[in-house]
Design a protein around this motif. Structure first.
Motif, PDB file in Angstrom:
ATOM      1  N   ALA A   1       2.125  -4.591   1.884  1.00 10.65           N
ATOM      2  CA  ALA A   1       2.119  -3.138   2.046  1.00 10.65           C
ATOM      3  C   ALA A   1       1.582  -2.452   0.802  1.00 10.65           C
ATOM      4  CB  ALA A   1       3.531  -2.647   2.359  1.00 10.65           C
ATOM      5  N   LEU A   2       1.939  -2.964  -0.371  1.00 16.71           N
ATOM      6  CA  LEU A   2       1.438  -2.398  -1.624  1.00 16.71           C
ATOM      7  C   LEU A   2      -0.079  -2.561  -1.724  1.00 16.71           C
ATOM      8  CD1 LEU A   2       1.910  -1.135  -4.407  1.00 16.71           C
ATOM      9  CD2 LEU A   2       2.393  -3.434  -5.281  1.00 16.71           C
ATOM     10  N   GLY A   3      -0.579  -3.750  -1.380  1.00 19.56           N
ATOM     11  CA  GLY A   3      -2.018  -3.966  -1.409  1.00 19.56           C
ATOM     12  C   GLY A   3      -2.758  -3.075  -0.426  1.00 19.56           C
ATOM     13  N   ASN A   4      -2.201  -2.933   0.793  1.00 18.83           N
ATOM     14  CA  ASN A   4      -2.825  -2.052   1.783  1.00 18.83           C
ATOM     15  C   ASN A   4      -2.849  -0.604   1.302  1.00 18.83           C
ATOM     16  OD1 ASN A   4      -3.210  -4.194   3.559  1.00 18.83           O
ATOM     17  ND2 ASN A   4      -1.275  -3.840   4.621  1.00 18.83           N
ATOM     18  N   THR A   5      -1.766  -0.167   0.679  1.00 21.21           N
ATOM     19  CA  THR A   5      -1.687   1.216   0.210  1.00 21.21           C
ATOM     20  C   THR A   5      -2.697   1.484  -0.895  1.00 21.21           C
ATOM     21  OG1 THR A   5       0.679   1.260   0.751  1.00 21.21           O
ATOM     22  CG2 THR A   5      -0.141   2.970  -0.713  1.00 21.21           C
ATOM     23  N   LEU A   6      -2.803   0.564  -1.850  1.00 19.55           N
ATOM     24  CA  LEU A   6      -3.768   0.746  -2.945  1.00 19.55           C
ATOM     25  C   LEU A   6      -5.198   0.703  -2.434  1.00 19.55           C
ATOM     26  CD1 LEU A   6      -2.093  -1.402  -5.752  1.00 19.55           C
ATOM     27  CD2 LEU A   6      -2.101   1.094  -5.506  1.00 19.55           C
ATOM     28  N   LEU A   7      -5.480  -0.184  -1.470  1.00 15.27           N
ATOM     29  CA  LEU A   7      -6.812  -0.243  -0.893  1.00 15.27           C
ATOM     30  C   LEU A   7      -7.126   1.042  -0.132  1.00 15.27           C
ATOM     31  CD1 LEU A   7      -9.426  -1.688  -0.196  1.00 15.27           C
ATOM     32  CD2 LEU A   7      -8.236  -2.852   1.682  1.00 15.27           C
ATOM     33  N   TYR A   8      -6.159   1.538   0.623  1.00 14.29           N
ATOM     34  CA  TYR A   8      -6.344   2.801   1.348  1.00 14.29           C
ATOM     35  C   TYR A   8      -6.608   3.949   0.367  1.00 14.29           C
ATOM     36  CZ  TYR A   8      -5.246   6.845   4.265  1.00 14.29           C
ATOM     37  OH  TYR A   8      -5.294   8.063   4.923  1.00 14.29           O
ATOM     38  N   ALA A   9      -5.853   3.989  -0.733  1.00 17.02           N
ATOM     39  CA  ALA A   9      -6.052   5.046  -1.722  1.00 17.02           C
ATOM     40  C   ALA A   9      -7.448   4.960  -2.344  1.00 17.02           C
ATOM     41  CB  ALA A   9      -4.979   4.954  -2.810  1.00 17.02           C
ATOM     42  N   ALA A  10      -7.906   3.730  -2.629  1.00 18.10           N
ATOM     43  CA  ALA A  10      -9.245   3.560  -3.197  1.00 18.10           C
ATOM     44  C   ALA A  10     -10.317   4.025  -2.218  1.00 18.10           C
ATOM     45  CB  ALA A  10      -9.465   2.092  -3.579  1.00 18.10           C
ATOM     46  N   LEU A  11     -10.150   3.708  -0.936  1.00 19.22           N
ATOM     47  CA  LEU A  11     -11.119   4.150   0.067  1.00 19.22           C
ATOM     48  C   LEU A  11     -11.095   5.664   0.223  1.00 19.22           C
ATOM     49  CD1 LEU A  11     -10.492   1.374   2.764  1.00 19.22           C
ATOM     50  CD2 LEU A  11     -12.469   1.590   1.244  1.00 19.22           C
TER      51      LEU A  11
ATOM     52  N   PRO B   1      -0.715  -6.504  16.657  1.00 19.87           N
ATOM     53  CA  PRO B   1      -1.092  -7.624  15.780  1.00 19.87           C
ATOM     54  C   PRO B   1      -1.828  -7.168  14.527  1.00 19.87           C
ATOM     55  CG  PRO B   1      -2.505  -7.547  17.721  1.00 19.87           C
ATOM     56  CD  PRO B   1      -1.403  -6.560  17.962  1.00 19.87           C
ATOM     57  N   ALA B   2      -2.356  -5.932  14.557  1.00 18.12           N
ATOM     58  CA  ALA B   2      -3.081  -5.410  13.402  1.00 18.12           C
ATOM     59  C   ALA B   2      -2.177  -4.709  12.404  1.00 18.12           C
ATOM     60  CB  ALA B   2      -4.172  -4.435  13.860  1.00 18.12           C
ATOM     61  N   LEU B   3      -0.898  -4.526  12.745  1.00 20.05           N
ATOM     62  CA  LEU B   3       0.003  -3.771  11.879  1.00 20.05           C
ATOM     63  C   LEU B   3       0.139  -4.369  10.481  1.00 20.05           C
ATOM     64  CD1 LEU B   3       1.811  -1.315  11.646  1.00 20.05           C
ATOM     65  CD2 LEU B   3       3.695  -2.659  12.587  1.00 20.05           C
ATOM     66  N   PRO B   4       0.223  -5.705  10.322  1.00 15.24           N
ATOM     67  CA  PRO B   4       0.305  -6.240   8.946  1.00 15.24           C
ATOM     68  C   PRO B   4      -0.879  -5.841   8.078  1.00 15.24           C
ATOM     69  CG  PRO B   4       0.931  -7.917  10.531  1.00 15.24           C
ATOM     70  CD  PRO B   4       0.398  -6.759  11.331  1.00 15.24           C
ATOM     71  N   GLY B   5      -2.036  -5.621   8.696  1.00  9.87           N
ATOM     72  CA  GLY B   5      -3.209  -5.228   7.926  1.00  9.87           C
ATOM     73  C   GLY B   5      -3.282  -3.744   7.656  1.00  9.87           C
ATOM     74  N   ALA B   6      -2.392  -2.947   8.260  1.00  9.98           N
ATOM     75  CA  ALA B   6      -2.394  -1.498   8.067  1.00  9.98           C
ATOM     76  C   ALA B   6      -1.049  -0.974   7.577  1.00  9.98           C
ATOM     77  CB  ALA B   6      -2.765  -0.800   9.379  1.00  9.98           C
ATOM     78  N   ARG B   7      -0.077  -1.847   7.399  1.00  2.63           N
ATOM     79  CA  ARG B   7       1.249  -1.416   6.949  1.00  2.63           C
ATOM     80  C   ARG B   7       1.168  -0.885   5.519  1.00  2.63           C
ATOM     81  NH1 ARG B   7       3.846  -5.769   7.711  1.00  2.63           N
ATOM     82  NH2 ARG B   7       5.039  -5.288   9.600  1.00  2.63           N
ATOM     83  N   THR B   8       1.641   0.345   5.316  1.00  2.53           N
ATOM     84  CA  THR B   8       1.660   0.958   3.996  1.00  2.53           C
ATOM     85  C   THR B   8       3.086   0.961   3.450  1.00  2.53           C
ATOM     86  OG1 THR B   8       1.959   3.158   4.957  1.00  2.53           O
ATOM     87  CG2 THR B   8      -0.308   2.421   4.555  1.00  2.53           C
ATOM     88  N   ILE B   9       3.236   1.391   2.210  1.00  4.41           N
ATOM     89  CA  ILE B   9       4.564   1.383   1.597  1.00  4.41           C
ATOM     90  C   ILE B   9       5.514   2.303   2.345  1.00  4.41           C
ATOM     91  CG2 ILE B   9       5.843   2.018  -0.468  1.00  4.41           C
ATOM     92  CD1 ILE B   9       3.598   1.045  -2.147  1.00  4.41           C
ATOM     93  N   VAL B  10       5.054   3.501   2.717  1.00  6.15           N
ATOM     94  CA  VAL B  10       5.934   4.435   3.412  1.00  6.15           C
ATOM     95  C   VAL B  10       6.291   3.908   4.794  1.00  6.15           C
ATOM     96  CG1 VAL B  10       6.177   6.803   4.256  1.00  6.15           C
ATOM     97  CG2 VAL B  10       4.980   6.366   2.112  1.00  6.15           C
ATOM     98  N   TYR B  11       5.343   3.259   5.456  1.00  7.60           N
ATOM     99  CA  TYR B  11       5.658   2.678   6.761  1.00  7.60           C
ATOM    100  C   TYR B  11       6.656   1.526   6.601  1.00  7.60           C
ATOM    101  CZ  TYR B  11       5.014   1.197  11.579  1.00  7.60           C
ATOM    102  OH  TYR B  11       5.236   0.898  12.902  1.00  7.60           O
ATOM    103  N   PHE B  12       6.503   0.739   5.547  1.00  6.39           N
ATOM    104  CA  PHE B  12       7.459  -0.342   5.276  1.00  6.39           C
ATOM    105  C   PHE B  12       8.841   0.245   4.986  1.00  6.39           C
ATOM    106  CE2 PHE B  12       9.078  -3.726   2.279  1.00  6.39           C
ATOM    107  CZ  PHE B  12       9.315  -4.654   3.278  1.00  6.39           C
TER     108      PHE B  12
END
Length: 291
Positions: free
Chosen positions: A65-75, A237-248
Motif C-alpha cells: 500500500a505504501l509503494g502504491n501510494t508513493l507511485l500514485y503521488a509521483a504520477l 483481483p486488481a485491488l492489491p495493485g491499487a490499494r493505498t494507505i488510506v484504503y488499507f
C-alpha cells in the motif's frame, strides 16, 4: 489600553482556536493514543505499546500500500506540468470560446467523486468499455483496467490527473495573470519567441504557485481513497495493485475492526505527509535561493 486590545485579540481568535483544538488537535492525540492499544471484541482498549508499529513494519500489505501510494503521488506530480500548459493555453488573449474552455476544464473539480468514480469504472470496463472499444478500432488490444493489478495504479492515476487539472489550472491561471505584461513586451523587443518567453519568464515567475500546487497535490495524493473505493471492488483481483494507505486503513479499521492497528496506519500516514512536506519546503528554499 494594550491589555484591552490583547484581550480583544484573544477573544476574536478563540472560536477558531477552539475549533482547531476540538476537530484537529484532540482527534490527532486520540489517534496517537489508540495506535498503542488493541481493541477488544466487545469494545475497550488494551495497551500493547509498539506492537502495532512492529506488525506494520512486517506487514507485506502495508508495504504494498505504501509503494502504491508513493507511485500514485509521483504520477500525480507528473501531471502538474500538464496543468501549467493548460493554464497557459487558457490565458491566451483573444481566444474564441475561452470561457467555455475554462468551464470544461473545471467541471471535474465540482463533479461529485461518486459520479466520477462510477463513470470511469464504466469507461475502464475491459469487455464493453468505451476506452477499449476505441483502442480496438485502431487495432490495439486494451487491458482489463480494473481487473489487472499491473495496470490498476496507472488507471487510478489517470483519473486523478484528469480530476485535478482544472483546479491546478485555475491556480496557475491566477499566477499567470499576476505576471506584469511589460516583461513579455521587453522580451518581444529583444526578439524572444513565445517558447523562449515561456521558459525564461513564465516558468521562473510561476515558482511560488508551482510550489503551492506541488505541496497540495502531494498531500491530496497521499490521502486518496474515494476513487479506489468506487472504481475497484472489495474482492477485485486488481485491488492489491491499487490499494493505498488510506484504503488499507479503511480495511483494517472498518472492515476488520482493528482500530488500534488502523490508528497506527493513520499515524504513519501523518508522519509521511509531514516528512515529505518538510522536504519540499527545504527544496523550495534552495530553489528560490539558487534562482
Amino acid at each position: 489600553m494594550k491589555s484591552r486590545e490583547r484581550l480583544w485579540g484573544y477573544a476574536l481568535i478563540a472560536p477558531m482556536a477552539l475549533g482547531l483544538a476540538v476537530f484537529y488537535v484532540w482527534p490527532i492525540a486520540q489517534t496517537l493514543y489508540l495506535s498503542f492499544t488493541e481493541s477488544g471484541v466487545f469494545g475497550g482498549q488494551t495497551w500493547v505499546g509498539l506492537d502495532n508499529y512492529t506488525a506494520l513494519a512486517a506487514d507485506e500489505e502495508m508495504t504494498g500500500a505504501l509503494g502504491n501510494t508513493l507511485l500514485y503521488a509521483a504520477l500525480m506530480l507528473a501531471g502538474v506540468p500538464l496543468s501549467i500548459v493548460v493554464a497557459a493555453l487558457l490565458n491566451v488573449r483573444g481566444l474564441r470560446g475561452l470561457g467555455f474552455y475554462r468551464t470544461i476544464y473545471f467541471l471535474p473539480v465540482v463533479t461529485m467523486p461518486a459520479a466520477v468514480g462510477l463513470t470511469w469504472r464504466y469507461l475502464y470496463n475491459g469487455d464493453f468499455g468505451p476506452i477499449n472499444q476505441l483502442l480496438a478500432a485502431v487495432g490495439i488490444d486494451g487491458p482489463y483496467w480494473v481487473a489487472d493489478p499491473d495496470v490498476a495504479i496507472y488507471a487510478l492515476a489517470l483519473v486523478g490527473v484528469w480530476s485535478s487539472i482544472g483546479y491546478n489550472a485555475v491556480l496557475f491561471l491566477a499566477g499567470l495573470q499576476g505576471i506584469p505584461r511589460h516583461y513579455y513586451e521587453a522580451a518581444e523587443i529583444d526578439g524572444a519567441g513565445r517558447l523562449r518567453q515561456f521558459f525564461r519568464i513564465t516558468l521562473p515567475l510561476l515558482t511560488p504557485t508551482t510550489f503551492f500546487v506541488i505541496v497540495i497535490t502531494m498531500i491530496n495524493a497521499l490521502q486518496v481513497f474515494d476513487l479506489v473505493y468506487l472504481i475497484f471492488d472489495l474482492k477485485s483481483p486488481a485491488l492489491p495493485g491499487a490499494r493505498t494507505i488510506v484504503y488499507f486503513f479503511f480495511e483494517q479499521g472498518f472492515l476488520k475492526n482493528q482500530r488500534g492497528y488502523a490508528a497506527a496506519i493513520a499515524v504513519v500516514l501523518l508522519g509521511l505527509i509531514l516528512v515529505l512536506t518538510a522536504i519540499q519546503f527545504r527544496l523550495q528554499k534552495r530553489w528560490v535561493h539558487y534562482a
